[in-house]
Design an enzyme around this catalytic site. Structure first.
Site: not given
Ligand code: NAP
Length: 269
Positions: A65, A100
């Site tokens: 992305k 998104d």
């Molecule tokens: P990402 O860029 O890897 O970001 C992950 C985020 O989660 C970061 O803010 C990270 O904090 C935090 N995190 C991870 N483990 C954690 C923990 N144990 N405790 C507290 N915070 C934690 O991932 P992303 O692409 O944003 O995706 C995040 C979620 O959204 C995923 O589950 C994904 O499947 C979902 N999502 C859904 C859609 C939809 O259309 N429904 C679209 C996009 C994403 P740090 O900065 O401290 O590492």
């Protein structure tokens, strides 16, 4: 026939193909939606090749992305978010969008939740958190970003209009909020985990969990127990796809058919 698709690595379990093909079937579009899994080093060649082959549009997912931002002409919102999840190859140079963000705002709209003037808390500052924070601020909400790594929340708050940021110790801001988004991966495939202590949840909240596997996360269960409106991650997934379909085709998406297909597949997972 038009060809659309998804580029990512991995893309094996993606629900986008059945969701988009349900839309083609219902609208009578002669189109197919296929998945592509290039090696990470080959993303530029993949985008150029898709353009050369006459592919009409691509969705983009992890890990591409951010890379794709430099390979297309991004619209202003995608440029501010710093990520492209939809490419439109028609009409000249490839254009990049971030649907998104629309997935977040349209999910609240579908549930009659007003964002203009709302206090909103976004938990997480990764890709989904960035999209949610910009989307909510652009819709008129005052946004607070709480992230495990407080520094990342602070950096995001510096670029999102009117936003503040902090660590997870600032989650008590939820007490004054009417909108909450979980944009962390906490709760994904782990139904007993939640990023937000239940004591912060209350009945004046609408809670969107970006996590869609499982559909009913512990956060949403505890939010419902507190009397909040709950919006599962399938709504965001559906409505980002709806926005992409509408960008590509100029047609109104058949939302109910796409939703039914998506939820049927998710329930089988
Ligand atoms: P990402 O860029 O890897 O970001 C992950 C985020 O989660 C970061 O803010 C990270 O904090 C935090 N995190 C991870 N483990 C954690 C923990 N144990 N405790 C507290 N915070 C934690 O991932 P992303 O692409 O944003 O995706 C995040 C979620 O959204 C995923 O589950 C994904 O499947 C979902 N999502 C859904 C859609 C939809 O259309 N429904 C679209 C996009 C994403 P740090 O900065 O401290 O590492």
């Amino acid at each position: 026939m038009q060809v659309y698709g998804l580029v990512g690595n991995p893309v094996g379990h993606s629900l986008s193909p059945p969701m988009h093909e349900a839309a083609y079937e219902h609208t009578g579009l002669d189109a197919r939606y296929v998945t592509f899994e290039p090696e990470p080093s080959a993303i530029e060649a993949a985008v150029d090749g898709a353009d050369a082959l006459g592919i009409a549009g691509l969705n983009v997912t992890i890990p591409f992305k951010q890379d794709v931002l430099d390979l297309v002409d991004p619209d202003p919102l995608a440029a501010r978010i710093g990520a492209v999840n939809t490419i439109d190859f028609e009409d000249g140079d490839p254009k990049g969008y971030n649907t998104d963000a629309a997935g977040v705002t349209r999910a609240f709209e579908r549930h009659d939740i007003s964002l203009d003037g709302a206090n909103a808390v976004v938990v997480g500052a990764g890709g989904a958190g960035r999209a949610a924070a910009f989307a909510l601020a652009d819709a008129g909400a005052a946004v607070h970003i709480a992230n495990r790594t407080a520094e990342t929340a602070g950096e995001l708050a510096d670029v999102v209009p009117g936003a503040t940021g902090g660590g997870l110790d600032t989650l008590d801001r939820i007490q004054d909020a009417s909108v909450l988004v979980n944009a962390t991966s906490v709760g994904m495939e782990a139904p007993d985990e939640t990023p937000v202590p239940a004591t912060h949840l209350h009945g004046d909240l609408a809670v969107l969990d970006a996590v869609y596997a499982p559909l009913e996360t512990r956060l949403l269960r505890e939010a419902a127990d507190a009397g909040a409106v709950t919006i599962d991650g399938a709504w965001m997934l559906l409505l980002q796809g709806v926005e992409a379909f509408e960008l590509w085709t100029g047609l109104d998406a058949p939302i109910e058919e796409m939703n039914t297909t998506l939820r049927t597949r998710l329930e089988r997972h």
